[in-house]
Design a protein around this motif. Structure first.
Motif, mmCIF file in Angstrom:
data_model
loop_
_atom_site.group_PDB
_atom_site.id
_atom_site.type_symbol
_atom_site.label_atom_id
_atom_site.label_comp_id
_atom_site.label_asym_id
_atom_site.label_seq_id
_atom_site.Cartn_x
_atom_site.Cartn_y
_atom_site.Cartn_z
ATOM 1 N N ILE A 94 0.843 -1.206 0.000
ATOM 2 C CA ILE A 94 0.000 0.000 0.000
ATOM 3 C C ILE A 94 0.877 1.254 0.000
ATOM 4 O O ILE A 94 0.589 2.225 -0.702
ATOM 5 C CB ILE A 94 -0.959 -0.017 1.203
ATOM 6 C CG1 ILE A 94 -1.999 -1.122 1.020
ATOM 7 C CG2 ILE A 94 -1.642 1.334 1.378
ATOM 8 C CD1 ILE A 94 -2.868 -1.343 2.235
ATOM 9 N N LEU A 95 1.962 1.224 0.769
ATOM 10 C CA LEU A 95 2.888 2.359 0.795
ATOM 11 C C LEU A 95 3.553 2.568 -0.560
ATOM 12 O O LEU A 95 3.723 3.712 -1.006
ATOM 13 C CB LEU A 95 3.943 2.150 1.877
ATOM 14 C CG LEU A 95 4.936 3.276 2.100
ATOM 15 C CD1 LEU A 95 4.197 4.533 2.552
ATOM 16 C CD2 LEU A 95 5.971 2.879 3.117
ATOM 17 N N ALA A 96 3.893 1.489 -1.244
ATOM 18 C CA ALA A 96 4.497 1.603 -2.576
ATOM 19 C C ALA A 96 3.499 2.197 -3.578
ATOM 20 O O ALA A 96 3.868 3.026 -4.407
ATOM 21 C CB ALA A 96 4.973 0.238 -3.046
ATOM 22 N N ILE A 97 2.256 1.779 -3.482
ATOM 23 C CA ILE A 97 1.231 2.320 -4.382
ATOM 24 C C ILE A 97 1.024 3.814 -4.118
ATOM 25 O O ILE A 97 0.924 4.616 -5.055
ATOM 26 C CB ILE A 97 -0.082 1.532 -4.225
ATOM 27 C CG1 ILE A 97 0.088 0.120 -4.774
ATOM 28 C CG2 ILE A 97 -1.240 2.240 -4.923
ATOM 29 C CD1 ILE A 97 -1.061 -0.810 -4.451
ATOM 30 N N ALA A 98 0.976 4.193 -2.849
ATOM 31 C CA ALA A 98 0.813 5.606 -2.503
ATOM 32 C C ALA A 98 2.016 6.420 -2.965
ATOM 33 O O ALA A 98 1.864 7.534 -3.482
ATOM 34 C CB ALA A 98 0.608 5.760 -1.008
ATOM 35 N N SER A 99 3.212 5.870 -2.805
ATOM 36 C CA SER A 99 4.421 6.567 -3.250
ATOM 37 C C SER A 99 4.431 6.734 -4.767
ATOM 38 O O SER A 99 4.827 7.784 -5.277
ATOM 39 C CB SER A 99 5.667 5.808 -2.806
ATOM 40 O OG SER A 99 5.724 5.735 -1.414
ATOM 41 N N ALA A 100 3.995 5.711 -5.482
ATOM 42 C CA ALA A 100 3.922 5.811 -6.939
ATOM 43 C C ALA A 100 2.911 6.865 -7.378
ATOM 44 O O ALA A 100 3.143 7.599 -8.340
ATOM 45 C CB ALA A 100 3.564 4.451 -7.535
ATOM 46 N N ALA A 101 1.804 6.965 -6.646
ATOM 47 C CA ALA A 101 0.798 7.974 -6.975
ATOM 48 C C ALA A 101 1.339 9.384 -6.741
ATOM 49 O O ALA A 101 1.132 10.286 -7.564
ATOM 50 C CB ALA A 101 -0.462 7.750 -6.144
ATOM 51 N N VAL A 102 2.048 9.587 -5.642
ATOM 52 C CA VAL A 102 2.632 10.904 -5.357
ATOM 53 C C VAL A 102 3.717 11.221 -6.374
ATOM 54 O O VAL A 102 3.817 12.357 -6.863
ATOM 55 C CB VAL A 102 3.179 10.946 -3.919
ATOM 56 C CG1 VAL A 102 4.000 12.201 -3.677
ATOM 57 C CG2 VAL A 102 2.039 10.869 -2.923
ATOM 58 N N TRP A 103 4.539 10.230 -6.721
ATOM 59 C CA TRP A 103 5.601 10.430 -7.715
ATOM 60 C C TRP A 103 4.987 10.804 -9.074
ATOM 61 O O TRP A 103 5.471 11.710 -9.757
ATOM 62 C CB TRP A 103 6.445 9.170 -7.836
ATOM 63 C CG TRP A 103 7.593 9.310 -8.780
ATOM 64 C CD1 TRP A 103 7.649 8.880 -10.061
ATOM 65 C CD2 TRP A 103 8.847 9.955 -8.510
ATOM 66 N NE1 TRP A 103 8.864 9.205 -10.601
ATOM 67 C CE2 TRP A 103 9.604 9.859 -9.681
ATOM 68 C CE3 TRP A 103 9.367 10.583 -7.394
ATOM 69 C CZ2 TRP A 103 10.888 10.379 -9.760
ATOM 70 C CZ3 TRP A 103 10.646 11.101 -7.489
ATOM 71 C CH2 TRP A 103 11.391 11.002 -8.646
ATOM 72 N N GLY A 104 3.930 10.118 -9.462
ATOM 73 C CA GLY A 104 3.265 10.434 -10.725
ATOM 74 C C GLY A 104 2.656 11.823 -10.715
ATOM 75 O O GLY A 104 2.711 12.539 -11.716
ATOM 76 N N ALA A 105 2.083 12.224 -9.595
ATOM 77 C CA ALA A 105 1.516 13.572 -9.494
ATOM 78 C C ALA A 105 2.610 14.630 -9.589
ATOM 79 O O ALA A 105 2.429 15.671 -10.232
ATOM 80 C CB ALA A 105 0.744 13.722 -8.190
ATOM 81 N N ALA A 106 3.754 14.372 -8.964
ATOM 82 C CA ALA A 106 4.858 15.330 -9.022
ATOM 83 C C ALA A 106 5.412 15.437 -10.438
ATOM 84 O O ALA A 106 5.682 16.546 -10.922
ATOM 85 C CB ALA A 106 5.957 14.916 -8.051
#
Length: 65
Positions: free
Chosen positions: A44-56
């Motif tokens: 779940i943390l990896a998915i959230a990190s990927a979402a934040v990275w994609g938004a950035a």
């Protein structure tokens, strides 16, 4: 978790279920269940990190237009 702040419907269910699973593993003192719950938390943390990275990256890309 950062994903708990997302205002999208039903996005809080997986982190909340994992928190409940971790607490159940601690109460029952079950190491295997705790290992599984922590693995789910990392996913779940990896998915959230990927979402934040994609938004950035999207913000940078839009800023360069």
């Amino acid at each position: 978790m950062l994903i708990l702040l997302a205002p999208v419907p039903l996005t809080n269910v997986p982190p909340a279920a994992d928190i409940a699973l971790i607490s159940l593993a601690y109460i029952e003192e079950d190491g295997v269940l705790l290992a599984i719950a922590l693995l789910i938390a990392l996913i779940i943390l990896a998915i959230a990190s990927a979402a934040v990275w994609g938004a950035a990256l999207s913000a940078v890309w839009i800023g360069n237009l």
